[in-house]
Enzyme design. Structure first.
Site, PDB file in Angstrom:
ATOM      1  N   HIS A 163      -1.134   4.912   2.694  1.00  0.00           N
ATOM      2  CA  HIS A 163      -0.376   3.847   1.688  1.00  0.00           C
ATOM      3  C   HIS A 163       0.028   4.324  -0.002  1.00  0.00           C
ATOM      4  CE1 HIS A 163       0.810   0.222  -0.643  1.00  0.00           C
ATOM      5  NE2 HIS A 163       1.124  -0.940  -0.123  1.00  0.00           N
ATOM      6  N   GLU A 265       5.171   5.911   1.129  1.00  0.00           N
ATOM      7  CA  GLU A 265       4.359   5.571   1.769  1.00  0.00           C
ATOM      8  C   GLU A 265       4.480   6.368   3.615  1.00  0.00           C
ATOM      9  OE1 GLU A 265       3.091   1.064   2.369  1.00  0.00           O
ATOM     10  OE2 GLU A 265       3.718   1.057   0.142  1.00  0.00           O
TER      11      GLU A 265
HETATM   12  O1  TA6 Z   1       3.625  -1.387   1.260  1.00  0.00           O
HETATM   13  C1  TA6 Z   1       3.736  -2.553   0.519  1.00  0.00           C
HETATM   14  C2  TA6 Z   1       2.774  -3.575   0.909  1.00  0.00           C
HETATM   15  O2  TA6 Z   1       3.098  -3.960   2.283  1.00  0.00           O
HETATM   16  C3  TA6 Z   1       3.921  -4.565  -0.277  1.00  0.00           C
HETATM   17  O3  TA6 Z   1       4.068  -5.883   0.308  1.00  0.00           O
HETATM   18  C4  TA6 Z   1       2.703  -4.840  -1.352  1.00  0.00           C
HETATM   19  O4  TA6 Z   1       1.976  -6.415  -1.003  1.00  0.00           O
HETATM   20  C5  TA6 Z   1       1.565  -3.768  -1.368  1.00  0.00           C
HETATM   21  O5  TA6 Z   1       1.556  -2.926   0.565  1.00  0.00           O
HETATM   22  C6  TA6 Z   1       0.154  -4.230  -1.032  1.00  0.00           C
HETATM   23  O6  TA6 Z   1      -0.299  -4.682  -0.313  1.00  0.00           O
HETATM   24  P1  TA6 Z   1      -1.471  -5.196  -0.622  1.00  0.00           P
HETATM   25  O7  TA6 Z   1      -2.234  -6.031   0.651  1.00  0.00           O
HETATM   26  O8  TA6 Z   1      -2.758  -3.759  -0.567  1.00  0.00           O
HETATM   27  O9  TA6 Z   1      -2.107  -6.466  -1.941  1.00  0.00           O
END
Ligand code: TA6
EC number: 5.1.3.15
Length: 294
Positions: A163, A265
């Site tokens: 990510h 990602e």
């Molecule tokens: O990758 C995008 C995502 O899934 C978004 O929906 C957003 O919430 C982000 O990741 C961050 O997630 P987190 O659980 O680290 O707050």
């Protein structure tokens, strides 16, 4: 991130030390080609800076280094699932204590390997046996490989992502190419959509691009550089920026943080726990991201 100010706990070689950042232990690499830092909590890359460049990796100024929380920024390892299809969000790997397996070095750079295997805590959340090895190759470019092995006696499915939060000069001047035309929009109830060849941002975005090209390019016009992202072992590329309101709603993200980051990602996306990639006993799969200035 200024790695030089972190107190040294252990010297492992000319290039590799263990340093302290808050309550987290950090593998710190300082090599003529590049510097980098990886938190053992989460197996989380928090910095990669090729010589003479700004960091390629964004970290929140308000990230919480309490050796418990998932870190805001860097390259969170989302595994054994991506998103909120189960709890905790994005799986447990980013909240787990990883072990330093080995570090190898040459004139060309340093490779750091971390490992995570199932334990009582992980089996209480997800009842399977596994072995993860994270290889972080630090040279002119950064290559991160998550090697997933099923060490159980039955098959299981997983999803996940590397990510990556990329660091940039100004989100208003950024364009992205190579993400492909088709995407599923998480902000529109997972509606299937089609977009153009060039992405610019004026608002929040949370999309799963389903047919990315081999190379996604982030054109950072403010800093006059291009970041090349080459992913493999994935089935999609998630692109995310929370924008102003999103940043303000997150306790661990500085309010103006959204102006200098963009997530691209390498993701193996699945809609539920049993729709992920299946691994038979003994089988392995590699999820890879390669990030370079071009
Ligand atoms: O990758 C995008 C995502 O899934 C978004 O929906 C957003 O919430 C982000 O990741 C961050 O997630 P987190 O659980 O680290 O707050």
């Amino acid at each position: 991130m200024d790695l030089s100010v972190l107190p040294t706990l252990t010297v492992l070689s000319d290039y590799v030390t263990i340093a302290q950042l808050g309550d987290n232990k950090i593998v710190r690499v300082v090599h003529p080609k590049a510097s980098a830092a990886i938190s053992l909590h989460g197996g989380h890359v928090i910095s990669f800076k090729p010589e003479g460049q700004e960091d390629l990796i964004w970290m929140s100024k308000d990230a919480i280094f309490d050796n418990k929380a998932a870190l805001r920024g860097g390259i969170p390892i989302c595994w054994p699932w991506f998103g909120r299809i189960a709890a905790p969000a994005h799986g447990f790997a980013r909240n787990s204590a990883w072990a330093l397996l080995e570090h190898r070095e040459s004139d060309n750079g340093v490779i750091v390997s971390l490992g995570l295997t199932d334990n009582e805590h992980t089996r209480a959340i997800w009842p399977h046996q596994f072995k993860l090895v994270l290889n972080v190759e630090i040279s002119d470019a950064l290559k991160v490989t998550l090697d997933v092995t099923n060490t159980d006696s039955t098959a299981w499915q997983f999803s996940g992502a590397l990510h990556t939060y990329l660091n940039l000069g100004d989100i208003h001047q950024m364009t992205v190419t190579g993400m492909g035309a088709t995407y599923v929009d998480s902000l529109l109830n997972n509606q299937a959509c089609e977009g153009g060849d060039v992405l610019t941002l004026t608002d929040t975005i949370d999309r799963v691009y389903t047919a990315p090209e081999n190379e996604i390019v982030l054109h950072d016009n403010a800093w006059n550089r291009k970041l090349s992202i080459q992913n493999s072992g994935d089935n999609s590329a998630v692109l995310w920026n929370p924008w102003k309101e999103g940043a303000e709603s997150m306790g661990d993200m500085n309010n103006d943080g959204y102006l200098s980051m963009f997530c691209i990602e390498s993701s193996l996306h699945a809609n539920s726990l049993n729709e992920g990639k299946e691994l038979a006993p003994g089988e392995s799969h590699q999820l890879i991201t390669h990030i370079a200035v071009r």
